[in-house]
Design an enzyme around this catalytic site. Structure first.
Site, PDB file in Angstrom:
ATOM      1  N   ASP A   1      -1.994   6.299 -11.971  1.00 23.30           N
ATOM      2  CA  ASP A   1      -1.453   7.208 -13.003  1.00 23.30           C
ATOM      3  C   ASP A   1      -1.010   6.398 -14.215  1.00 23.30           C
ATOM      4  O   ASP A   1      -1.202   6.819 -15.360  1.00 23.30           O
ATOM      5  CB  ASP A   1      -0.230   7.967 -12.471  1.00 23.30           C
ATOM      6  CG  ASP A   1      -0.543   8.758 -11.226  1.00 23.30           C
ATOM      7  OD1 ASP A   1      -1.710   9.107 -11.008  1.00 23.30           O
ATOM      8  OD2 ASP A   1       0.408   9.014 -10.456  1.00 23.30           O
TER       9      ASP A   1
ATOM     10  N   ASN B   1       0.831  -1.213   0.000  1.00 25.17           N
ATOM     11  CA  ASN B   1       0.000   0.000   0.000  1.00 25.17           C
ATOM     12  C   ASN B   1       0.859   1.254   0.000  1.00 25.17           C
ATOM     13  O   ASN B   1       2.012   1.222   0.393  1.00 25.17           O
ATOM     14  CB  ASN B   1      -0.893   0.025   1.239  1.00 25.17           C
ATOM     15  CG  ASN B   1      -1.829  -1.173   1.266  1.00 25.17           C
ATOM     16  OD1 ASN B   1      -2.390  -1.529   0.238  1.00 25.17           O
ATOM     17  ND2 ASN B   1      -1.973  -1.783   2.423  1.00 25.17           N
TER      18      ASN B   1
HETATM   19  C1  26A Z   1      -3.208  17.825  -4.745  1.00 22.43           C
HETATM   20  N1  26A Z   1      -2.581  16.548  -4.489  1.00 22.43           N
HETATM   21  C2  26A Z   1      -2.865  15.934  -3.212  1.00 22.43           C
HETATM   22  C3  26A Z   1      -1.774  15.953  -5.463  1.00 22.43           C
HETATM   23  C4  26A Z   1      -1.103  14.736  -5.283  1.00 22.43           C
HETATM   24  C5  26A Z   1      -0.375  14.222  -6.374  1.00 22.43           C
HETATM   25  N2  26A Z   1      -0.302  14.830  -7.553  1.00 22.43           N
HETATM   26  C6  26A Z   1      -0.964  15.982  -7.655  1.00 22.43           C
HETATM   27  N3  26A Z   1      -1.683  16.556  -6.665  1.00 22.43           N
HETATM   28  N4  26A Z   1      -0.976  13.869  -4.251  1.00 22.43           N
HETATM   29  C7  26A Z   1      -0.201  12.860  -4.690  1.00 22.43           C
HETATM   30  N5  26A Z   1       0.172  13.086  -5.958  1.00 22.43           N
HETATM   31  C8  26A Z   1       1.009  12.264  -6.827  1.00 22.43           C
HETATM   32  O1  26A Z   1       0.348  11.076  -7.078  1.00 22.43           O
HETATM   33  C9  26A Z   1       1.327  10.183  -7.544  1.00 22.43           C
HETATM   34  C10 26A Z   1       0.859   8.766  -7.327  1.00 22.43           C
HETATM   35  O2  26A Z   1      -0.346   8.536  -7.924  1.00 22.43           O
HETATM   36  C11 26A Z   1       2.338  11.885  -6.206  1.00 22.43           C
HETATM   37  O3  26A Z   1       3.337  12.830  -6.532  1.00 22.43           O
HETATM   38  C12 26A Z   1       2.612  10.511  -6.814  1.00 22.43           C
HETATM   39  O4  26A Z   1       3.668  10.560  -7.759  1.00 22.43           O
END
Ligand code: 26A
Length: 345
Positions: free
Chosen positions: A300, A132
């Protein structure tokens, strides 16, 4: 794969460029920072020591991240032709943004950052427990993106030249007006506008901008927890993911000629695809537990695999199958990384 219809700047994405600070931690550490497994949140005052704690106590790794940038890097990996994708997002003028840009460019993304010289590049703490991951983003400069960037003549040209648009739900926390601007442009030219629910808190705390954007969304991605929260917030009165997906398709839509597609991933369980009142399920080729490094970036990567086919006009079944294959590759590595030539058939 079809290649003839590929050209530069076909897909334009907007999101938060973040450098991931990733480490395997124990559950007590998650609790210390009030974080939950498989969630994604925004950092607040209580997380101010989180990054330094991860670096000092857990030998954290620095990995290029940010949800949309990950998706575009992965799509480039599959497309094997540079600059088919373009990325907009805001960073600082520090070393972190250099690392991010170098990585994304090396992977083939046409990176067009907005720079802010007063705020540092955003980071995301990635806490791995077993297979996780829990994410805590400190947006910093990413939060400083303004609509000026997409109004700049050079960037406007890129928008006008793109055929497909992809934005994360995460970006609703930053610049809903930029999202609506791009969404309206896509509608005016009958070009697909694609979004991701990104995290449960988006449907909860950013409901208003999300629902303002919804009529423009042609393709929507989400996972089971995100779909569940969306349904709850919209009072759908069901927890059945297939029903939720169908209901999402039926929400009011501007471009009625392009029926909305909703794709819900459910970890190693089948992917649900809803379109025109119909559900199709796609089994996932389950990766054995011992081969899973972390699930950071799996969603992603799914989106990147899907989009790499979608922008080549492949049918939706191929798009979903490629999404599944790609996510399966990324969970076998740390963060959203890959190597060698993508072997999706
Ligand atoms: C606004 N937030 C919370 C976020 C993120 C995000 N990318 C953009 N906005 N919170 C996590 N991540 C990205 O999600 C990826 C994994 O799915 C992290 O940087 C990570 O690479």
């Amino acid at each position: 794969m079809q290649r003839e219809n590929l050209r530069e700047n076909l897909l334009l994405g907007m999101g938060n460029p973040l450098l991931d600070i990733s480490a395997t931690v124990d559950k007590d550490f998650l609790e210390k920072y009030n974080m939950k497994e498989n969630n994604a949140i925004l950092a607040d005052e209580s997380h101010k020591n989180l990054n330094s704690d991860l670096i000092e106590k857990y030998k954290a790794e620095f990995i290029a991240g940010g949800s949309v940038q990950n998706t575009l890097r992965v799509a480039q990996w599959l497309l094997q032709k540079p600059k088919v994708t373009t990325f907009f997002g805001c960073v600082g003028t520090d070393n972190y943004s250099k690392i991010l840009k170098d990585k994304a460019q090396a992977d083939g993304v046409n990176v067009q950052y907005q720079y802010n010289d007063k705020v540092l590049t955003g980071t995301c703490a990635v806490l791995i427990t077993g297979s996780n991951r829990s994410l805590c983003a400190d947006l910093a400069a990413a939060n400083c993106f303004t609509v000026d960037h997409i109004r700049h003549p050079e960037n406007r040209k890129l928008i006008e030249n793109a055929q497909y648009f992809y934005v994360s739900g995460f970006f609703l926390t930053v610049s809903p007006s930029s999202i609506l601007d791009v969404a309206k442009h896509a509608l005016a030219y009958n070009r697909p506008f694609i979004m991701n629910l990104s995290a449960p808190f988006i449907s909860q705390l950013y409901k208003e901008p999300l629902m303002q954007t919804m009529p423009y969304i042609d393709v929507l991605f989400g996972n089971e927890t995100e779909a569940d929260m969306f349904a709850k917030e919209q009072s759908f009165g069901t927890k059945d993911l297939k029903e939720i997906a169908l209901k999402i398709c039926n929400l009011p839509k501007q471009n009625e000629n392009r029926p909305r597609v909703c794709v819900i991933t459910t970890g190693h369980n089948p992917v649900i695809l809803a379109r025109e009142g119909k559900i199709t399920e796609f089994p996932v080729n389950v990766i054995p537990k011992e081969k899973i490094v972390d699930t950071n970036g799996a969603g992603d990567a799914f989106a990147g695999g899907f989009l790499s086919q979608y922008i080549q006009d492949q049918n939706l079944d191929v798009c979903v199958r490629c999404g599944i294959w790609t996510a399966g590759q990324i969970v076998q590595r740390s963060g959203c990384t890959f190597s060698g030539k993508a072997a999706f058939q």
